[in-house]
Motif scaffolding. Structure first.
Motif, PDB file in Angstrom:
ATOM      1  N   ARG A 192       0.807  -1.229   0.000  1.00 46.34           N
ATOM      2  CA  ARG A 192       0.000   0.000   0.000  1.00 46.34           C
ATOM      3  C   ARG A 192       0.836   1.272   0.000  1.00 46.34           C
ATOM      4  NH1 ARG A 192      -5.577  -0.796   2.404  1.00 46.34           N
ATOM      5  NH2 ARG A 192      -5.400   1.400   2.917  1.00 46.34           N
ATOM      6  N   GLU A 200      -3.465   4.985  -1.805  1.00 50.59           N
ATOM      7  CA  GLU A 200      -4.605   5.880  -1.569  1.00 50.59           C
ATOM      8  C   GLU A 200      -4.467   7.194  -2.348  1.00 50.59           C
ATOM      9  OE1 GLU A 200      -3.210   4.008   0.681  1.00 50.59           O
ATOM     10  OE2 GLU A 200      -4.922   2.767   1.269  1.00 50.59           O
ATOM     11  N   THR A 205     -11.178   7.666  -7.528  1.00 49.36           N
ATOM     12  CA  THR A 205     -12.275   8.157  -6.698  1.00 49.36           C
ATOM     13  C   THR A 205     -13.202   8.983  -7.577  1.00 49.36           C
ATOM     14  OG1 THR A 205     -11.153  10.226  -6.117  1.00 49.36           O
ATOM     15  CG2 THR A 205     -10.723   8.319  -4.688  1.00 49.36           C
ATOM     16  N   ILE A 230      -8.520  -2.524   0.779  1.00 48.65           N
ATOM     17  CA  ILE A 230      -9.706  -1.697   0.965  1.00 48.65           C
ATOM     18  C   ILE A 230     -10.941  -2.375   0.394  1.00 48.65           C
ATOM     19  CG2 ILE A 230      -9.455  -0.407  -1.197  1.00 48.65           C
ATOM     20  CD1 ILE A 230     -10.419   2.072   0.285  1.00 48.65           C
ATOM     21  N   GLU A 486      -8.981  -2.302   7.116  1.00 47.82           N
ATOM     22  CA  GLU A 486      -8.784  -1.313   6.059  1.00 47.82           C
ATOM     23  C   GLU A 486      -9.928  -1.248   5.059  1.00 47.82           C
ATOM     24  OE1 GLU A 486      -6.233   0.581   6.341  1.00 47.82           O
ATOM     25  OE2 GLU A 486      -5.140  -0.531   7.870  1.00 47.82           O
TER      26      GLU A 486
END
Length: 492
Positions: A192, A200, A205, A230, A486
């Motif tokens: 990650r 992230e 998104t 996630i 997560e």
């Protein structure tokens, strides 16, 4: 009418008729769109006559695949003459960026094969490796557990013709690669966080439409029981299965443990009474590494007892002091008495020495090493120390507090001897029984090449987007089906 005017009118008429004729011929004989698409793309003859060496592995392909591969090699070789071979990226000023050169080269090969219609089966399906231990194996020869797993995965994907891109642990570069060929990427295997940024920061998104979709990112961790995706359980990828009486929902892709060929198998009766201690560094015998037997005199005492029963008995190890000079001077470390050090060895010499042993002894660290699997494949039993909670049960390994090899908790004597940490009586008895009870070479079915390839094939052919969509729908409706701390919202 004046003669000049009549001539001008005749010329105009003649030109008009000529234009009508030419137009008609174009209409009748013009090529169709299908004609244009089916026409072969002819490259200069110099591209087709270059004496390019053909890699040996090409001969193992089917005739059709072999023909495509050879054509592509010739075309790609011509392209590569226009690019610097592994250019200097700036040395220490810019870090080690070999991975970028390699990946750009692979992208050029993709462009060549698509432009010349020579792509092999699966070549336009891309896997991006973005874990730091993938990088260490590929560019620095690291052969710890993660390195061995990387080697197995690359071997299988390459054999099946997939394109593999390297991204170190560089999330900015992973985003860059992904966005050049988003429809070709089958999956990204990484951690990650990395050298530059985090997943992230690059994740798709509602506000970052060109981010990497979470359902295409698989969190790799060599060790089982880490659930840090996630999306959900199956997006956690592990190469050791661990031990559990319950169904595991993560993606298990083992590394391959091969039958012993080099060195050749030596029957136990022909080997010396040698116990090989699993330890690469001297510090593993000292408190900082939490050794299974803190009393360093245990090895000499055991040797004095066992050499009376087993002539020539000895403990051997191949290790070194990996600390810097200052640390070594400040706190000197020596092997416990009763152990002969073979010194640092490469893989071939390690396996030769191991094949000449009759028992492998774990001392608590490293956990989940591939070496016990290798030992069993050579017909060598493994002694694995473990510890217990106050409420643990000896008969239920799942309740144990720790074990040197969680996967091999599934095996018992005469293959694996589970010995309580710090218990000298069990320590000596386990060595005695292992020396007295030879075993044949054994590979855990989970770690065979056949099972490895089945698991890789299953991963490649799962509809991960559809699976993630169902999880997301349940999650939005308040129904959680996954595990881990997560898990959260994501965009398909």
């Amino acid at each position: 009418m004046p003669p000049t005017r009549r001539l001008s009118s005749s010329l105009r008429l003649l030109l008009f008729l000529l234009m009508i004729t030419v137009t008609g011929l174009v209409i009748v004989y013009r090529p169709t769109i299908s004609d244009i698409k089916s026409s072969p793309y002819i490259l200069p003859s110099t591209w087709q006559s270059m004496p390019i060496p053909i890699p040996p592995g090409i001969d193992e392909l089917s005739p059709k695949e072999k023909a495509l591969a050879i054509k592509q090699i010739h075309y790609a070789a011509k392209v590569e003459t226009k690019f610097r071979p592994n250019p200097n990226w700036g040395g220490r000023d810019h870090g080690r960026e070999d991975y970028k050169y390699y990946s750009e080269n692979e992208l050029r090969k993709l462009a060549v094969c698509m432009a010349t219609d020579t792509c092999r089966q699966n070549q336009t399906s891309v896997i991006i490796l973005g874990h730091i231990f993938n990088h260490f194996h590929i560019y620095e020869g690291y052969m710890g557990g993660e390195g061995i797993w990387t080697a197995s995965l690359i071997e299988t994907l390459s054999k099946w013709g997939y394109t593999i891109l390297h991204a170190r642990d560089d999330w900015i570069y992973m985003w860059y690669l992904y966005n050049q060929i988003p429809d070709m990427v089958k999956g990204i295997i990484a951690w990650r966080t990395g050298q530059f940024g985090t997943f992230e920061e690059q994740m798709k998104t509602g506000r970052r439409a060109n981010g990497i979709p979470a359902w295409q990112f698989f969190v790799y961790n060599y060790f089982p029981d880490h659930y840090t995706s996630i999306v959900g359980d199956a997006w956690n990828m592990h190469s050791e299965f661990g031990y559990s009486q319950h169904q595991r929902n993560f993606t298990f892709i083992p590394y391959v443990v091969e039958p012993a060929t080099i060195p050749p198998y030596i029957p136990a009766s022909q080997r010396p009474n040698q116990v090989y201690i699993l330890a690469k560094f001297v510090r593993y015998f000292y408190p900082g590494a939490q050794p299974a037997w803190e009393d360093r005199g245990i090895f000499l005492r055991a040797k004095e007892i066992l050499e009376k029963e087993f002539p020539g008995f000895e403990f051997v190890v191949g290790c070194r002091d990996d600390r810097n000079a200052g640390q070594q001077e400040e706190v000197p470390m020596e092997l416990p008495p009763g152990i002969r050090n073979l010194g640092q060895m490469d893989k071939v010499e390690f396996e030769r020495q191991l094949a000449n042993s009759r028992v492998m002894l774990g001392i608590g660290w490293p956990t989940l090493s591939p070496s016990p699997h290798v030992a069993l494949s050579l017909g060598i039993p493994f002694i694995s120390p473990f510890s217990m909670h106050g409420w643990s049960s000896l008969d239920d390994p799942e309740t144990w507090a720790s074990s040197q090899h969680h996967t091999l908790k599934t095996l018992t004597e005469p293959y694996v001897y589970h010995v309580l940490r710090g218990n000298e009586t069990q320590f000596i008895d386990a060595i005695r029984k292992a020396l007295s009870t030879p075993i044949e070479p054994f590979i855990l079915p989970l770690m065979t090449r056949d099972h490895h390839e089945k698991q890789v094939n299953k991963w490649l052919n799962t509809d991960w987007k559809a699976k993630a969509a169902k999880i997301l729908e349940n999650r939005k409706n308040g129904k959680e089906t996954e595990n881990g701390n997560e898990i959260g919202e994501f965009t398909l």
